[in-house]
Every structure is written in structure tokens, then in C-alpha cells.
Design an enzyme around this catalytic site. Structure first.
Site, PDB file in Angstrom:
ATOM      1  N   GLN A 171       0.754  -1.153   0.007  1.00 39.80           N
ATOM      2  CA  GLN A 171      -0.063  -0.218  -0.105  1.00 39.80           C
ATOM      3  C   GLN A 171       0.916   1.163  -0.061  1.00 39.80           C
ATOM      4  OE1 GLN A 171      -0.628  -2.760   1.932  1.00 39.80           O
ATOM      5  NE2 GLN A 171      -2.749  -3.436   1.312  1.00 39.80           N
ATOM      6  N   TRP A 193       5.246 -13.229  -0.997  1.00 38.63           N
ATOM      7  CA  TRP A 193       3.853 -12.622  -0.686  1.00 38.63           C
ATOM      8  C   TRP A 193       3.728 -11.263  -1.032  1.00 38.63           C
ATOM      9  CZ3 TRP A 193       4.971 -14.940   4.574  1.00 38.63           C
ATOM     10  CH2 TRP A 193       4.753 -16.201   4.559  1.00 38.63           C
ATOM     11  N   GLN A 214      -1.983  -9.784  -4.487  1.00 39.94           N
ATOM     12  CA  GLN A 214      -3.355 -10.193  -3.945  1.00 39.94           C
ATOM     13  C   GLN A 214      -4.454  -9.139  -4.798  1.00 39.94           C
ATOM     14  OE1 GLN A 214      -2.900  -9.426   0.119  1.00 39.94           O
ATOM     15  NE2 GLN A 214      -1.970 -11.618   0.552  1.00 39.94           N
ATOM     16  N   ARG A 444      -4.810   1.871  10.375  1.00 36.85           N
ATOM     17  CA  ARG A 444      -4.546   1.977  12.027  1.00 36.85           C
ATOM     18  C   ARG A 444      -3.587   0.880  11.914  1.00 36.85           C
ATOM     19  NH1 ARG A 444      -6.557  -1.999  15.395  1.00 36.85           N
ATOM     20  NH2 ARG A 444      -5.902  -1.334  17.576  1.00 36.85           N
ATOM     21  N   ALA A 445      -2.306   1.071  12.364  1.00 42.22           N
ATOM     22  CA  ALA A 445      -1.230  -0.007  12.289  1.00 42.22           C
ATOM     23  C   ALA A 445      -1.318  -1.339  12.987  1.00 42.22           C
ATOM     24  CB  ALA A 445      -0.015   0.722  13.030  1.00 42.22           C
ATOM     25  N   GLU A 477      -7.553   0.154   6.227  1.00 45.21           N
ATOM     26  CA  GLU A 477      -7.660  -1.146   7.280  1.00 45.21           C
ATOM     27  C   GLU A 477      -7.588  -1.047   8.610  1.00 45.21           C
ATOM     28  OE1 GLU A 477      -4.898  -3.927   4.466  1.00 45.21           O
ATOM     29  OE2 GLU A 477      -3.687  -2.277   5.306  1.00 45.21           O
ATOM     30  N   GLU A 499      -8.708  -4.636   5.280  1.00 48.18           N
ATOM     31  CA  GLU A 499      -8.680  -5.797   6.426  1.00 48.18           C
ATOM     32  C   GLU A 499      -9.247  -5.188   7.552  1.00 48.18           C
ATOM     33  OE1 GLU A 499      -4.496  -6.739   6.793  1.00 48.18           O
ATOM     34  OE2 GLU A 499      -4.445  -7.849   4.850  1.00 48.18           O
ATOM     35  N   TYR A 502      -6.858  -6.783  13.110  1.00 54.93           N
ATOM     36  CA  TYR A 502      -6.231  -8.184  13.570  1.00 54.93           C
ATOM     37  C   TYR A 502      -6.568  -8.433  15.173  1.00 54.93           C
ATOM     38  CZ  TYR A 502      -3.212  -8.096   9.266  1.00 54.93           C
ATOM     39  OH  TYR A 502      -2.929  -8.326   7.845  1.00 54.93           O
TER      40      TYR A 502
END
Length: 602
Positions: A171, A193, A214, A444-445, A477, A499, A502
């Protein structure tokens, strides 16, 4: 970013400028006689007050803007020196812009690390030709390119040594106004990746090979071919793009881009620096520069306040009030008050990932509800004291039409945490109508320092209140609640990558009333017209893999709200989605990282 192995390529084929002083200098004291004062006491009480000196336009671009010309000695050594410093400095403070004057350069390999921009100084990419490469690879991260953020290439013509240039990015790494006289490989050495990326206003004569990428978005460009797709490849206005075929292969192809206006850029007109402002296009297709001189206007650098790190927000605002535009040279700028852009047509252009850090909870930058503001090429890094917002385009309630001359937000990136604890309730708020968000990463890290569910709390990524807003290349994300909230009418998004956070500690932490989790992209119930193409959301709830996300997308179920080519993915089975959009779409399941897709909704 997630680090999941992709298939091998065989299996995925399916100088300082002139300085001038604008405005009046300090005022000359008026005499007591002219003021009607006669006594000494009266004269003393009316002592003259010095007026502030006008800020200069133009000036030196600073030590971190490095300008080359074909006769410069030691170009490769300097490029290598900057790369050694920046290669793995993901959260470092170095910022660099490498600028090449028009001409031909032979035998170069410009490897780009973090916070490094390379650009030609011609009016057309073909004015600055490098017989060599501009390379991004992932040796610093063991062949994994998913963290190759914050670097850019613009306005150059490349003839790669091997015939193919490598640009393995993730990104916030735009490839703009580039001419590759050969092919372009978007994967790292070894086809590890990768999770990018963005191309605009570029021509690649050969084929583009995404391989392990991706997702990708290409806009208003020309390609000689496109080799494969993994999850989500989106094209608008791209000559040579593959035909629409989502989900197999996952190509989303729009013949044109409904509205676009390319990013402003610095160039040389003889020995004078100017900033070119490309014109707005409707139903655009192909590059702006392929048929000769690009269309638009330009401004001399003398109409810009050339800012250097250490300058105060008050000085930046004084320059804007004076009628100057802002050129932010590479470095870090701490702000104790918002930069306030009130004048129509104002340009705020950053070089080398100039970074704004709002202190004490202020907003970094706000604009008035005026025509034609251009915000481009800078990073906003949230401070440790919570900011209610970081960037506001237009005030609350903005309603003026800007259809003929919209505000553009281009390569403006936002980060909360990673380089240190940061907090912001809502990162970007778009109130002005017709705004174009053209490539942003609002993040947001999930790694670095100052990272934790509450440590870098940031509930909302982007909130769109204005009507008729268009987003082209939207990457948002890991927010604690909604990543995107859309309240304006007639909004459109072409390409979205997301995403979910996490680090949600458990199901209760993301529970949204009776709904399991906050959608990545939420269209408000009051909206009657909205459309999106090529939107993807991924989950990787590695703290609690049992978390269930009800859907990636939520919107009113009405004929005027339409989506094309949606997908959700559970990365390695770390959390699951029940649906794609609303109650539609199959759940993700098991540990297989396979998208669940919806081609058309409703």
C-alpha cells in the site's frame, strides 16, 4: 498485511528556485503630525507598530530533495546511499525526493526504500529517460513484499536492463505518469507474498505480471497485457486491460473512469520550477500525456511557500492567508493547530512523503467548502493525544456544488500507530460535494510500536458525508469499528481493499448491537443511490480466531444502491465471515484462504 503464500507464476497464469517576496514589506511608521498628534506624550503613546513581513514564495527545496542532471557525477552512489539508509527504515524519520532533470541517464538502478520518491522533472515522462531500472524488491524482509509501503515513482521513462522492471510494492506506493519501455513485474524476487497496489496515467509497453499480488488497481493507463489475477484486479480507463470476468479470473473492468484529474507535479520550464495542474477529465481512458503536452495549467514555484521541517502551523497558515500555495519539502512537521485551507484552487503538495503530526489532539488539515483544492503527496501521522479527526475536506454541512472543479485528495495517506502511539476517532471526513479521493491508504497500524487494541485506538477510517463523492483506489484497514461509513448520496467507489483489525481481543470487543462485527464498508440506511465496483474485505483475527464477522459490506437493500464484484476472504481461517454483503453471499469456511464472492447486488 497478512503473509500468506501465493502460487508460483506457472500456477497463477489463469536546486534552488528563484526567491521572491510577495506583498508589502514592513510598514513605515507614520509621523505624529500626520496622525494629528502634537504633544510629546501623545506621540509616545502612538509609537509605531511594525507590521509582519510578507512570507517569501519559492526558495530552496532543502537538503532532502536531491536533484540530478545527466552530467552529475556519482548518481548511482548517491542512489545507493539513500537506499541503504531507507531500505528497512519502515518507521524511521528519513524522507527523500530524488528528482531527475530532463535528459537521458544510462546504467542506473534506483532501488527505493521507505519514504523515498523518485520523479522526473519534465512535462512529459518521455522528457526524462532512464536506461535502467527503478526497483522495489523485498530482500530486507526475506522476500515478503507485503510491507513495502510509502514509496513512489512518477514522471519517468524507463528502459529496463532485463526488459522488465520490478515494482514489488504494497500500500501507499503509487506508480504515476510512468512510461515503461518493456514489462513490469509486481512481485518480489522468488515470487513471495505481495499486497499492492496502484498505477495511474502510465504506459507499460510490455505486459504487467502481478504474479503473487493479492489485489491491484490501475486507472487511465495503457498496458501491453496483464498476466494473471489472484483475488481482486480492477481497471478503469485502461487500454489493453483484460475483459470483465470476475470472479474467474477476478478482473473488474470499466471502460472509462467517470471523473478524474491527475495529481499535481513539479517540473522544470527551462531553469524555472513550476507545478503543473492537470485538468479534470470525464469518462477518461488512457494517459494524459500520450498525444503530446498534457492539458492543464501551471503555477510558478514563486507562488508557493516552500516549507521546511520545523516551520510552525501558524506560519503555514499565514502563507495561505497571504495567497500562497504550500509545497511541503521532505521531513516531519509538528502541528499545534490545523492547517486551514480557505481559498479556492489552493494546492498543498508534499514531496518525499512529507509527514504532518498533529499535537495535542488537533486536526492536521481542514479545508473550506470551496472549488478546486488539491491535496497531494503527504502522510498524516496521528499524535499520542486523540484527535477527533485528522483530515477534514469541507466543514460540517457543506453543500455547494463543485462538479466543474472538485477538490482532489491524491496520495494522501493516514497512519495511526506504528511509528509510536497515536489515536484518532475518525481519520478522514469528506464533507464537500464532488470530492475525488484518488488513491489513499488509511491505516490503523497492526505492527510497529504503539500498537494495541486501545493503544492506537481509532474507531473509524473514512466518513463520507458529502454527496457525489468518487473514490478511485480506496485502501482502508484495521479500524476498531467501521473502516468506511458513507452517508452522502450518489457516492461511487472503484476498487476498495480492506482488512479488519487483527487485534480484536474477543467477539464482544467488536459486537455491533445485535450484529457480529462492524462491516468494512457501511452505506447508511438513509442513502438511496450508491455504487461500487471491485470491493474486497479480509479478516485475520489472530488474537481470537473464533471471532465471526457477519459481513464485509452493509447497505440499504434498495435498487439504487448497487455493488459489482465483491469478495470477502478469511486469511488462513483466522476468523470467518458469515456473508459478503448484508445477508447475501456464502460464508468463508475452514482454513482455506479462498474468497467468497458476489458478482452483483442486489
Amino acid at each position: 498485511m497478512p503473509h500468506f503464500p501465493m502460487d508460483s507464476p506457472d500456477s497463477v497464469r489463469s536546486l534552488p528556485a528563484r526567491r521572491s517576496v510577495l506583498g508589502a514589506m514592513a510598514a513605515t511608521a507614520a509621523s505624529p503630525t500626520l496622525l494629528g498628534l502634537s504633544s510629546p506624550a501623545s506621540a509616545a503613546s502612538a509609537a509605531p507598530v511594525a507590521q509582519p513581513r510578507a512570507l517569501p514564495g519559492g526558495g530552496d527545496l532543502g537538503p532532502n530533495v536531491i536533484v540530478f542532471e545527466p552530467s552529475t557525477s556519482g548518481i548511482q552512489a548517491k542512489l545507493d546511499e539513500v537506499f541503504r539508509q531507507q531500505e528497512s527504515a519502515q518507521f524511521g524519520t528519513g524522507r527523500y525526493a530524488l528528482l531527475f532533470k530532463p535528459g537521458t541517464y544510462n546504467g542506473l538502478n534506483a532501488q527505493l526504500g521507505f519514504y523515498t520518491s523518485i520523479a522526473g522533472l519534465g512535462l512529459s515522462p518521455d522528457d526524462t529517460a532512464i536506461n535502467g531500472d527503478v526497483t522495489v524488491d523485498a530482500g530486507w524482509f526475506n522476500g515478503n513484499a507485503t510491507q513495502n509501503f510509502w514509496r513512489s515513482a512518477e514522471n519517468l521513462a524507463l528502459t529496463p536492463v532485463s526488459g522488465t522492471n520490478r515494482w514489488a510494492v504494497a500500500q501507499a506506493a503509487p506508480f504515476r505518469r510512468m512510461h515503461v519501455r518493456g514489462g513490469l513485474n509486481l512481485a518480489p524476487t522468488g515470487y513471495g507474498w505481495a499486497s499492492g497496489g496502484y498505477i495511474a496515467d502510465s504506459r507499460i509497453d510490455g505486459s504487467v505480471g502481478p504474479y503473487s499480488q493479492q489485489q491491484w488497481y490501475a486507472r487511465d493507463s495503457s498496458v501491453g497485457g496483464w498476466a494473471n489475477a489472484v483475488w481482486n484486479m480492477v481497471f478503469s480507463g485502461v487500454q489493453g486491460a483484460p475483459a470483465q470476468s470476475f470472479p474467474n479470473p477476478p478482473y473488474t473492468t470499466l471502460d472509462t473512469t467517470p471523473v478524474s484529474r491527475e495529481k499535481p507535479f513539479l517540473y522544470l520550464n527551462g531553469s524555472e520550477y513550476r507545478v503543473f495542474l492537470p485538468e479534470r477529465r470525464t469518462n477518461a481512458r488512457g494517459t494524459t500525456w500520450g498525444s503530446g503536452t498534457p492539458r492543464g495549467t501551471s503555477l510558478p514555484l514563486t507562488q508557493f511557500y516552500v516549507a521546511r521541517p520545523g516551520v510552525t502551523a501558524a506560519t503555514l497558515n499565514a502563507a495561505l492567508t497571504q495567497g500562497l500555495h504550500l509545497l511541503l519539502t521532505p521531513g516531519i512537521y509538528h502541528l499545534d493547530q490545523p492547517i486551514q485551507v480557505d481559498r479556492a484552487g489552493t494546492v498543498v503538495l508534499g514531496l518525499g512523503y512529507a509527514t504532518l503530526i498533529p499535537d495535542n489532539g488537533v486536526t492536521a488539515l481542514r479545508t473550506a467548502d470551496v472549488d478546486g483544492v488539491r491535496l497531494a503527496g503527504f502522510l498524516i501521522d496521528a499524535g499520542p493525544v486523540n484527535s477527533s479527526t485528522l483530515l477534514e475536506v469541507g466543514p460540517t454541512g457543506a453543500s455547494a456544488s463543485h462538479s466543474a472543479n472538485p477538490t482532489t485528495v491524491q496520495d494522501v495517506f493516514i497512519r495511526i500507530g506504528g511509528a509510536g502511539a497515536g489515536k484518532a476517532t475518525t481519520s478522514m471526513v469528506i464533507n464537500s460535494r464532488h470530492t475525488i479521493i484518488d488513491h489513499t491508504w488509511v491505516w490503523r497500524a497492526d505492527h510497529g510500536t504503539g500498537v494495541g487494541w486501545e493503544t492506537n485506538r481509532a474507531d473509524y477510517g473514512i466518513r463520507v458525508n458529502g454527496d457525489d463523492v468518487l473514490a478511485t483506489g480506496l485502501f482502508v484497514e484495521h479500524f476498531n469499528k467501521y473502516d468506511v461509513q458513507w452517508y452522502g448520496q450518489r457516492g461511487r467507489t472503484i476498487f476498495f481493499q480492506n482488512e479488519k483489525a487483527y487485534d480484536a481481543p474477543n467477539q464482544a470487543a467488536i459486537q455491533n448491537g445485535n450484529v457480529k462485527g462492524y462491516a468494512a464498508y457501511k452505506v447508511a440506511d438513509s442513502v438511496t443511490t450508491h455504487e461500487g465496483w471491485g470491493l474486497g474485505s479480509y479478516c485475520y483475527y489472530n488474537v481470537d480466531p473464533t471471532i465471526v464477522q457477519h459481513n464485509g459490506f452493509a447497505a440499504p437493500n434498495t435498487p439504487g444502491v448497487k455493488f459489482h464484484d465483491l469478495l470477502v476472504v478469511s486469511l488462513g481461517g483466522q476468523g470467518q465471515y458469515e456473508h459478503v454483503v448484508n445477508e447475501t453471499g456464502a460464508p468463508t469456511s475452514g482454513t482455506s484462504t479462498v474468497p467468497s464472492t458476489v458478482v452483483s447486488y442486489p
